[in-house]
Each structure stands twice: as structure tokens, then as C-alpha cells.
Design a protein around this motif. Sequence first.
Motif, PDB file in Angstrom:
ATOM      1  N   UNK A 110       0.180   3.132  -1.417  1.00 37.72           N
ATOM      2  CA  UNK A 110       0.687   2.293  -2.508  1.00 37.72           C
ATOM      3  C   UNK A 110       1.736   1.301  -2.022  1.00 37.72           C
ATOM      4  N   UNK A 121       1.321  -4.307  -0.667  1.00 38.83           N
ATOM      5  CA  UNK A 121       1.403  -5.148  -1.857  1.00 38.83           C
ATOM      6  C   UNK A 121       0.037  -5.340  -2.523  1.00 38.83           C
ATOM      7  N   UNK A 170      -1.069  -2.039  -4.112  1.00 32.88           N
ATOM      8  CA  UNK A 170      -0.282  -1.729  -5.307  1.00 32.88           C
ATOM      9  C   UNK A 170      -0.761  -2.585  -6.482  1.00 32.88           C
ATOM     10  N   UNK A 171      -1.103  -3.825  -6.184  1.00 37.96           N
ATOM     11  CA  UNK A 171      -1.639  -4.693  -7.229  1.00 37.96           C
ATOM     12  C   UNK A 171      -2.961  -4.146  -7.745  1.00 37.96           C
ATOM     13  N   UNK A 180      -2.247  -1.240  -9.906  1.00 39.27           N
ATOM     14  CA  UNK A 180      -1.666  -1.734 -11.156  1.00 39.27           C
ATOM     15  C   UNK A 180      -2.756  -2.296 -12.070  1.00 39.27           C
ATOM     16  N   UNK A 181      -3.632  -3.096 -11.495  1.00 42.12           N
ATOM     17  CA  UNK A 181      -4.715  -3.691 -12.286  1.00 42.12           C
ATOM     18  C   UNK A 181      -5.665  -2.622 -12.829  1.00 42.12           C
ATOM     19  N   UNK A 183      -4.329  -0.974 -15.758  1.00 41.07           N
ATOM     20  CA  UNK A 183      -4.360  -1.833 -16.947  1.00 41.07           C
ATOM     21  C   UNK A 183      -5.773  -1.983 -17.495  1.00 41.07           C
ATOM     22  N   UNK A 184      -6.726  -2.145 -16.583  1.00 34.53           N
ATOM     23  CA  UNK A 184      -8.084  -2.515 -16.992  1.00 34.53           C
ATOM     24  C   UNK A 184      -9.085  -1.365 -16.942  1.00 34.53           C
ATOM     25  N   UNK A 216       6.009   4.832 -11.088  1.00 31.33           N
ATOM     26  CA  UNK A 216       6.156   3.522 -10.452  1.00 31.33           C
ATOM     27  C   UNK A 216       5.342   2.480 -11.209  1.00 31.33           C
ATOM     28  N   UNK A 219       6.850   1.670 -14.510  1.00 28.63           N
ATOM     29  CA  UNK A 219       8.020   0.782 -14.446  1.00 28.63           C
ATOM     30  C   UNK A 219       7.600  -0.677 -14.309  1.00 28.63           C
ATOM     31  N   UNK A 220       6.423  -0.895 -13.731  1.00 25.57           N
ATOM     32  CA  UNK A 220       5.936  -2.268 -13.569  1.00 25.57           C
ATOM     33  C   UNK A 220       5.442  -2.839 -14.893  1.00 25.57           C
TER      34      UNK A 220
END
Lengths: 124, 124
Positions: free
Chosen positions: A39, A42, A45-46, A49-50, A53-54, A110, A113-114
Amino acid sequence: MSKSCIRVFADVEQIQQCKEEINKVTPSIATVAKALSLSGNEVRLKILYLLSKETKLCPCDLSDILEMTVPAISQHLKKLREGGLVTSEKVGQTVFYSLVEENIQVIRPVLASLFNGSKKEQVI
Amino acid sequence: MSKSCIRVFADVEQIQQCKEEINKVTPSIATVAKALSLSGNEVRLKILYLLSKETKLCPCDLSDILEMTVPAISQHLKKLREGGLVTSEKVGQTVFYSLVEENIQVIRPVLASLFNGSKKEQVI
DNA sequence: TTAATATTTAAGCAACTACTTAAATAACGA
DNA sequence: TCGTTATTTAAGTAGTTGCTTAAATATTAA
């Protein structure tokens, strides 16, 4: 290595205790460090994160979103898959990647928090 | 790169939304990824774990506990210091390192999970 | 001052990372 | 079948990482 600290104030007992303690947690540390290092990139981690979300995305989507070549994305996904953080499901010629809920726990806070819109910048 | 996904089901709107979303969080992602990559090394994670247990330790202590050379430890501490995760205080010829509470927040939950005696092994 | 201790810095090096481009594999539709 | 699309794999490479050993710096105490 080895030839032990000779400081006046070296607390031999404390050090011994720490050594035992660290031996106990070393297996978990290794596991957690592995997840963190995955993680800690960068791009990955993106991706995580995506995906949080998706729910699911294909390499092609990620390539578009992150503006990177498909092979580059694919190689990151491979690492995440091998690390157990994501899983994949093939539908036709498309492969959908999604998070592996149980193994993502370590970095859940983590990711959470984003979600709060990049406030609270850390000085790093 | 770029020449956009041509899949039948490519959800152009979703991708556009994701691009905007990712642009918003990119600064935080960079910061967090930096912290995670620092913590994603087994030795450094052990150092952070020990510091969270013992409050402060010197390179010499850590060298004893982790059974590594002092320069190796020192170089890890330097990275952690430059990354803002630890700070140092010199007392005589001894340098005590401790966590920087505000910047360690990201990995607090991770450290906390380690405190529960290495139970709940993750498959990774 | 000199010798010892604690720490940092520097240089070298093997191993690893993250990309690139090109080729291979697989699924689909005409 | 053939050509297109989606993905993966492979090979090459520049840059990074994490150690090693040796040397430099700083503090203390005799």
C-alpha cells in the motif's frame, strides 16, 4: 550487531524484555509490513482507494483513470493479487478487480482517512 | 496510456468522476503512501512498534534488540526522522528517539493491532 | 590531552522496484 | 476463420533500497 551496548544506563532487563516481545510479534509484523509496503506505493494506494470507492474496476478503467499504461497497471494489480489484497473475476474479456475485505483490514483506517477529502495534511 | 478504453461497457462518466476524485486526494495519497512505505519495512515497523511500547529508545538499544549493526539501525532512524515519524533528543552522548504523535496517526491502528499479541494471522 | 563510547556519515554493492516496449494469450464478433 | 479488444507476460533498464565496512563527529571521563 551482537557485542551489546555498554552504556552506563543500558537497561539490560528492558532490552531482554523487548527482544522477547519482538520475537512474539515478528510473524504479525512481517505480515503487516508486507501489506503496508504494497500500500506504500502511490499508484497501488490509489488503486486500493478507487476499488474501495467503486467496488470493482478493470485494468483498462484504472489505466484511463490513473493515466498509466495498461501493462504498468496490470503489474501493480498482480502484486496486489499475490499479496492477497485484491481478487479478480473474469467476465468475458474483461477482468474485474475488487478488494479482499478480510486482508484489507490493516489499511482500512488509512483508506477511511482518505475519504474525508484530503483535509488534515500531514507534514511529511 | 491515454487512448482511452474502448470497451462496450466502459462507463465514461464513472471514469471521469474517478479522475476528478483521484485528483482531489492525490496530495493526501502521496503523504499517506510515504508514511506507509516507511512503515512497510519490517525493521522500521519493529522500530515503530518498540517506540510505541517503550516511549523512547536509542540506536544502541535498538541495535541490541533487533540484533542489527548500529549503522543499519541509524540509517533506518534517519529515514523515519526525515519522514517525520520519529524525532530525536540528545542526552549526553546518547540520542533518544521517540514517535511524533501527530504524524504517526496513519499507522496507529496498525500498531494497535500488533499489540493484541499476534493473534488473527492474516493470509498474505 | 587522550582514550573510549555513541552516533552518524560515506562509499560500495547486490537485490529489488517500477516503468518501458514488444510479444503472447484469450475472448469476442463479423 | 480473421481481426479487434482486453489482459498478461517477458525482457530490458534506470533508479531505489538496505545492508556492509570504514571513517568522521561528538561527548565523556581519566
